[in-house]
Design a protein around this motif. Sequence first.
Motif, PDB file in Angstrom:
ATOM      1  N   ARG A 161      49.926   9.173   4.194  1.00  0.00           N
ATOM      2  CA  ARG A 161      49.377  10.520   4.068  1.00  0.00           C
ATOM      3  C   ARG A 161      50.096  11.349   3.025  1.00  0.00           C
TER       4      ARG A 161
ATOM      5  N   GLN B 127      53.493  11.624   9.675  1.00  0.00           N
ATOM      6  CA  GLN B 127      52.588  11.745  10.812  1.00  0.00           C
ATOM      7  C   GLN B 127      53.048  12.834  11.778  1.00  0.00           C
TER       8      GLN B 127
ATOM      9  N   SER C 204      50.916  16.293  12.628  1.00  0.00           N
ATOM     10  CA  SER C 204      50.453  16.515  14.000  1.00  0.00           C
ATOM     11  C   SER C 204      51.224  17.612  14.722  1.00  0.00           C
TER      12      SER C 204
ATOM     13  N   ALA D  33      43.776  12.054   6.399  1.00  0.00           N
ATOM     14  CA  ALA D  33      44.348  11.122   7.361  1.00  0.00           C
ATOM     15  C   ALA D  33      43.806   9.705   7.213  1.00  0.00           C
TER      16      ALA D  33
ATOM     17  N   ASP E  56      46.386   6.684   6.875  1.00  0.00           N
ATOM     18  CA  ASP E  56      47.045   6.312   8.131  1.00  0.00           C
ATOM     19  C   ASP E  56      46.082   5.620   9.087  1.00  0.00           C
TER      20      ASP E  56
ATOM     21  N   LEU F 289      51.470   2.224  10.954  1.00  0.00           N
ATOM     22  CA  LEU F 289      51.851   3.475  11.608  1.00  0.00           C
ATOM     23  C   LEU F 289      52.515   3.213  12.953  1.00  0.00           C
TER      24      LEU F 289
END
Length: 209
Positions: free
Chosen positions: A38, A52, A56, A103, A106, A113
């Motif tokens: 990403r 990640q 998030s 995204a 990923d 991941l």
Amino acid sequence: MANPAQSKGWIKNLSSIASRVYFLLIILQIPLFRVPCRSGMCMSPIHVTSSQLISSEIFPVPMIKALLYPGAIVNGLATNMTFPKWENVLDLYNLTNVKDASAVPDLQRLEVLAGSYFSVAGAFVGLLKPGRMGMFGSLLLVWGLVKEGILKKPMNTDPSRTVYVYPTMVIAMICAFSMINYNLKKATRAAPARPIAKPLMSSSKSKLK
């Protein structure tokens, strides 16, 4: 013949040393692979995990910066012999605008991941108690990289975003497998002797008659 207690102690020392080497490979962000993510191109499990986590918003940003800072120090000393500033850590890894990034990279590489998550967690857990988490993460990473590098899934048409595996990945795999404590007690235990059946006295007498 080697003493089982000595063999068990040697295996325990080997797993302890392997867990420390594996931790250094992960926390210092020694390049293990090169894969699209990403934030652009990621070369370590911590880089994949950090991009990640920031997108998030699961963990606070200072905690993620603390995770990235040891590798940033090593990279700064190796390139231009300078220490990176704390406030510039996210800029070094192109993580400032990662929330707005797509995204899709990923989601197309879920094995990489998930393997990165398990590798980072296994590196920290392995310092306390060496186990199989690091090995499981490394296997997921290898499968994700092999799937894209050999099977061409997903298909990549951009040469600058080609997947590459560094030789240090072999060292990480060896350390991940060496972290497992094998139980030598069962392997060295002698098989119990089988009792030999003896004929009953009555039956032997009847045969003589």
